[in-house]
Motif scaffolding. Sequence first.
Motif, mmCIF file in Angstrom:
data_model
loop_
_atom_site.group_PDB
_atom_site.id
_atom_site.type_symbol
_atom_site.label_atom_id
_atom_site.label_comp_id
_atom_site.label_asym_id
_atom_site.label_seq_id
_atom_site.Cartn_x
_atom_site.Cartn_y
_atom_site.Cartn_z
ATOM 1 N N LEU A 23 35.916 36.102 50.116
ATOM 2 C CA LEU A 23 37.220 37.773 50.411
ATOM 3 C C LEU A 23 38.198 37.027 50.276
ATOM 4 O O LEU A 23 38.855 37.335 49.988
ATOM 5 C CB LEU A 23 36.543 37.682 51.932
ATOM 6 N N ASN A 68 38.979 35.754 47.011
ATOM 7 C CA ASN A 68 38.837 36.734 45.833
ATOM 8 C C ASN A 68 39.387 37.801 45.677
ATOM 9 O O ASN A 68 38.727 38.929 45.583
ATOM 10 C CB ASN A 68 37.490 36.749 45.607
ATOM 11 N N ILE A 78 39.947 41.020 44.092
ATOM 12 C CA ILE A 78 39.246 41.559 43.618
ATOM 13 C C ILE A 78 38.574 41.777 44.465
ATOM 14 O O ILE A 78 37.013 42.707 43.632
ATOM 15 C CB ILE A 78 38.627 40.618 42.330
ATOM 16 N N PHE A 79 38.567 41.792 45.418
ATOM 17 C CA PHE A 79 37.063 42.347 46.596
ATOM 18 C C PHE A 79 37.508 44.729 46.419
ATOM 19 O O PHE A 79 38.365 44.782 46.619
ATOM 20 C CB PHE A 79 37.428 42.100 47.741
ATOM 21 N N LYS A 80 36.436 44.854 45.840
ATOM 22 C CA LYS A 80 36.372 45.730 46.067
ATOM 23 C C LYS A 80 35.437 46.617 47.329
ATOM 24 O O LYS A 80 36.588 47.107 48.213
ATOM 25 C CB LYS A 80 35.292 46.928 44.679
ATOM 26 N N GLU A 108 32.347 43.508 44.119
ATOM 27 C CA GLU A 108 33.965 42.498 43.478
ATOM 28 C C GLU A 108 33.811 43.220 42.230
ATOM 29 O O GLU A 108 32.758 43.776 41.637
ATOM 30 C CB GLU A 108 33.938 41.239 43.721
ATOM 31 N N ARG A 109 35.523 43.528 41.624
ATOM 32 C CA ARG A 109 35.239 43.865 40.444
ATOM 33 C C ARG A 109 34.144 42.502 38.725
ATOM 34 O O ARG A 109 34.540 41.788 38.997
ATOM 35 C CB ARG A 109 36.599 43.676 39.808
ATOM 36 N N THR A 129 38.504 39.654 34.538
ATOM 37 C CA THR A 129 38.019 39.002 36.154
ATOM 38 C C THR A 129 36.902 39.872 35.833
ATOM 39 O O THR A 129 36.194 39.356 36.560
ATOM 40 C CB THR A 129 39.011 40.022 36.476
ATOM 41 N N GLU A 130 36.615 40.730 34.856
ATOM 42 C CA GLU A 130 35.443 41.382 35.187
ATOM 43 C C GLU A 130 33.852 40.851 33.996
ATOM 44 O O GLU A 130 32.401 41.396 34.410
ATOM 45 C CB GLU A 130 34.676 42.321 35.649
#
Length: 387
Positions: A20, A23, A26-28, A88-89, A205-206
């Motif tokens: 976390l 990143n 990009i954490f959701k 994450e994404r 990113t994804e």
Amino acid sequence: MNKQSISKVNLFLIGLKSRLEENLDIFKNITVVYKTGLKNFKGIGTYDSDKIKFNFNGKTESLSMDGLTTKLCDTAVNYDSMILTYSERGTDILIEADNKNVKMKNIDIKEEETISNSINETSTLLNRNYYIKVGKADKLLKEIGVMTKEGKVKNYKIRKYNQIDHYVELFDEMLNDIPRNKVINILDCGCGKSYLSFVLNYYLTEVKKIKCHFIGLDYKESVIETSRKMAENLGYKNMEFHEIDVKDYIPKNKIGIVMSLHACDTATDMALALGIKLDSDAIIAVPCCHRELLSQYSYEPFKSILKHGVFKSRMADILTDGMRSLLLEAKGYDVSVVEYISPLETPKNIMIRALKNKDENEDLMAEYFNLMSSLNVYPALYGFLNE
């Protein structure tokens, strides 16, 4: 759940804490489902102001990641099993635990391999393996206006969708030659509504799992506000936008890539000059109109040809982008010039891609100066570099 299983869960959560921190952009969210018999009890945690806002059983608490770990483990004592998903994404990490086993695995979010029927019926790229795929990228495509709320690519946006995807393809060809620092900072000069930045952000990113940060510059307040709102809607926290003239921008960190799409006339030169000054690893430009050299250049051997206005105009386009490419090479960049899209769609279809791989070349600089003299021109790019 027994103490042995909960201890294993605790170790996995400690690892997620480090992830976390690395990143965060990009954490959701974190979701957990506890089970007892046939009953499920769900909790969800989202990041908010340096804390995890965790809601469980109708109660919301703001916790540190350490505090959330303690909360999740203490709560697990009261249930038979748990399934925790760290999102994450583009990636989910799944922890499944009961009294017998505790296991963790990464899950890449599945893509829909088939393209929307609306594309298959009308697209000129029927067999194209799209980089930005319908299905996984629906939220992005809807936000940038390419797709309807029902999940169909709009008929009148198919051409734009194909252009965007081809840009990603050409961009992707450069990736292996760009240094992979901790984060690739990408500067979008004259970003407008930043559609390409959003698309590249998604792809890097994804899909490619590359850490990146996007900075959009434009002097129009309205498009900057629109871009900020779109980033908020998409949850793209690794983006920032500034209302500023490109030549006045001073970055805080090393810029890996400078890009410019359809920046009018000498605005392209501002972007190229900034990329060179910042010693960026790569520069990508799709120039727009070419007015500057048209009123400057003359070449006596071609006098009888250039008396025709259409020839003089087309030659000005070639000279403008040709001298841009030569100066980039002189500054140590390996340059390739490709057709971005078909010339049947627009004559302004050239993409200049430049990768920094050597020191300045004095012979090429001398050649550039000779051209300036022979053509009686003073290109804006050279002027911006020497301001």
